[in-house]
Design a protein around this motif. Structure first.
Motif, PDB file in Angstrom:
ATOM      1  N   GLN A  27     -15.228 -40.999   1.071  1.00  0.00           N
ATOM      2  CA  GLN A  27     -16.560 -40.575   1.496  1.00  0.00           C
ATOM      3  C   GLN A  27     -17.381 -40.128   0.280  1.00  0.00           C
ATOM      4  OE1 GLN A  27     -16.351 -37.677   4.697  1.00  0.00           O
ATOM      5  NE2 GLN A  27     -14.370 -38.495   5.374  1.00  0.00           N
ATOM      6  N   PRO A  28     -18.697 -40.360   0.275  1.00  0.00           N
ATOM      7  CA  PRO A  28     -19.538 -39.864  -0.821  1.00  0.00           C
ATOM      8  C   PRO A  28     -19.398 -38.355  -0.984  1.00  0.00           C
ATOM      9  CG  PRO A  28     -20.758 -41.412   0.541  1.00  0.00           C
ATOM     10  CD  PRO A  28     -19.464 -41.145   1.269  1.00  0.00           C
ATOM     11  N   GLY A  29     -19.269 -37.928  -2.213  1.00  0.00           N
ATOM     12  CA  GLY A  29     -19.113 -36.502  -2.479  1.00  0.00           C
ATOM     13  C   GLY A  29     -18.472 -36.269  -3.826  1.00  0.00           C
ATOM     14  N   LYS A  80     -19.458 -46.366  -6.342  1.00  0.00           N
ATOM     15  CA  LYS A  80     -18.393 -46.301  -7.352  1.00  0.00           C
ATOM     16  C   LYS A  80     -17.963 -44.850  -7.539  1.00  0.00           C
ATOM     17  CE  LYS A  80     -21.420 -46.034 -11.450  1.00  0.00           C
ATOM     18  NZ  LYS A  80     -22.683 -45.917 -10.696  1.00  0.00           N
ATOM     19  N   ILE A  81     -16.800 -44.666  -8.183  1.00  0.00           N
ATOM     20  CA  ILE A  81     -16.260 -43.337  -8.458  1.00  0.00           C
ATOM     21  C   ILE A  81     -16.278 -43.127  -9.970  1.00  0.00           C
ATOM     22  CG2 ILE A  81     -14.238 -41.849  -8.316  1.00  0.00           C
ATOM     23  CD1 ILE A  81     -13.509 -43.283  -5.718  1.00  0.00           C
ATOM     24  N   THR A  82     -16.901 -42.020 -10.408  1.00  0.00           N
ATOM     25  CA  THR A  82     -17.089 -41.748 -11.827  1.00  0.00           C
ATOM     26  C   THR A  82     -16.521 -40.380 -12.177  1.00  0.00           C
ATOM     27  OG1 THR A  82     -19.188 -42.967 -11.750  1.00  0.00           O
ATOM     28  CG2 THR A  82     -18.786 -41.576 -13.681  1.00  0.00           C
ATOM     29  N   TYR A 118     -14.365 -36.080  -9.638  1.00  0.00           N
ATOM     30  CA  TYR A 118     -14.644 -37.493  -9.400  1.00  0.00           C
ATOM     31  C   TYR A 118     -15.828 -37.586  -8.448  1.00  0.00           C
ATOM     32  CZ  TYR A 118     -10.052 -38.132 -11.484  1.00  0.00           C
ATOM     33  OH  TYR A 118      -8.982 -38.104 -12.351  1.00  0.00           O
ATOM     34  N   LEU A 119     -16.909 -38.189  -8.944  1.00  0.00           N
ATOM     35  CA  LEU A 119     -18.133 -38.321  -8.162  1.00  0.00           C
ATOM     36  C   LEU A 119     -18.147 -39.668  -7.459  1.00  0.00           C
ATOM     37  CD1 LEU A 119     -20.993 -37.407  -7.344  1.00  0.00           C
ATOM     38  CD2 LEU A 119     -21.826 -38.428  -9.477  1.00  0.00           C
TER      39      LEU A 119
END
Length: 391
Positions: free
Chosen positions: A307-309, A341-343, A335-336
């Motif tokens: 999930q976004p977060g 994508k995950i950054t 981790y964003l």
């Protein structure tokens, strides 16, 4: 390097009953007896402690009445082997994770402890127990593209080799990601995921709030039978189901300790208190609990992370204020997930209110079991403020 130590300590608490301004008081003063102390030196310390106790004006209470009982050994896998065997097994588990390409274990310390406790008082209490414990810390390092280190500590009451290997592997992985993280998340509100020790820290708020000392001194407004997650009609997430879990068979007062419900479906069930505060509040003495257990949730940890977060895996210092509703800390690595994508990000901080967050808790199906907590491995908190970069 290995070494072993045998340490013996004796602490004496002297109580004194007296009256001041027409009120009955019970003062107390404690001192430590050195192994080399003579009988005259001990008597002098007792005399001084008795005098000092006269200046402590605690309202009167009765000490715990007890009997002599057999020494109890706390059951665990550690109790079934020698300290040397346990240290060897945990060391092997620790270095089993040291197989990464760019990160490595810089250093580590491991302590295996056998603790024998004997509790006596003048009211007949004569009990004791033997408990085994393993704890330590590790430092993971990655030198490229920038030199960074990650510090982790661990604490188990069992020979939890799988958990230690996983902890070391996670530390190595997050150190690699921290080495490539370049910027902080944008300032705003995010759904935050906390896992492992950080999740346990959130739950510890409720253990502290349920303490008789906090309630008696009005730091906590908990009352047995009250719904403690705000207004029940506003709760859209998981209801709290927490238990106090004894880690030793007897409290410092000699009170037998047993598992007790703390919060059931959001409703506060029992005050935990030593003999003194139990007397003041007119509730049964339970002893102080260090550990909570919590029922797991319905959401898989991997589903949470999709999930976004912001999934924060390392803080420079994360705190849950037991006396207010605030939690927060400076982000070392997170981790964003922006939905695409995950950054890995670093820097900034989070600042949230447990009173707001507890209305919509999401707990993971997966669990953890450490010395102070047994329950969900992760918790998702909605709409938490993050201070970061502005553009």
């Amino acid at each position: 390097m290995r070494r072993a130590e045998h340490v013996r300590t004796c602490q004496v608490t002297v109580y004194r009953d007296f009256e001041k301004d027409g009120q009955s008081c019970k003062g107390e003063s404690a001192f430590v007896v050195e192994p080399s102390a003579t009988e005259d030196e001990i008597s002098e310390k007792c005399r001084r402690a008795f005098l000092a106790a006269g200046f402590v004006t605690n309202p009167h209470y009765e000490l715990y009445d007890g009997t002599k009982e057999e020494i109890v050994t706390v059951e665990s896998s550690l109790a079934r082997m020698s300290a040397e065997e346990a240290a060897g097994a945990m060391t092997k588990a620790l270095f089993a994770a040291d197989d990464q390409e760019t990160s490595f274990l810089n250093s580590a310390e491991l302590f295996v402890e056998k603790k024998k406790v004997h509790i006596c008082n003048s009211k007949g209490v004569d009990v004791g127990y033997v408990k085994y414990h393993v704890s330590g810390e590790l430092v993971a390092q990655c030198r490229e593209p920038q030199d960074v280190e990650t510090f982790e500590h661990f604490s188990y009451d069992d020979l939890n080799t799988d958990a230690l290997t996983e902890l070391a592997r996670q530390a190595l992985k997050m150190t690699e990601d921290r080495a490539v993280a370049q910027m902080a998340p944008l300032t705003g509100t995010y759904d935050i995921i906390l896992s492992d020790e950080y999740a346990a820290t959130i739950f510890d708020f409720y253990r502290a709030r349920g303490g008789g000392d906090s309630i008696y001194q009005h730091y906590s407004d908990y009352k047995v039978g009250d719904f403690v997650q705000g207004k029940s009609e506003e709760v859209t997430g998981e209801l709290l189901c927490l238990d106090y879990v004894p880690t030793v068979p007897f409290s410092d007062d000699g009170v037998p300790m047993k598992e007790l419900p703390c919060i059931s479906k959001g409703v506060f069930q029992n005050i935990q208190a030593n003999v003194r505060y139990a007397h003041y509040l007119n509730v049964p003495a339970t002893g102080w609990y260090r550990k909570l257990s919590c029922a797991p949730g319905r959401t898989a940890f991997e589903e949470m992370k999709k999930q976004p977060g912001l999934y924060v895996v390392n803080f420079s210092d994360f705190q849950m204020d037991e006396w207010s509703d605030h939690f927060g800390g400076e982000i070392r690595l997170a981790y964003l997930n922006d939905g695409e994508k995950i950054t890995p990000v670093t820097g900034g901080s989070i600042n949230g209110s447990i009173f707001d967050a507890q209305k919509c808790f999401t707990f993971s199906k997966e669990t953890q079991d450490i010395s102070i907590f047994c329950g969900p491995k992760a918790i998702l908190l909605k709409n938490v403020s993050v201070a970061g970069r502005t553009a």
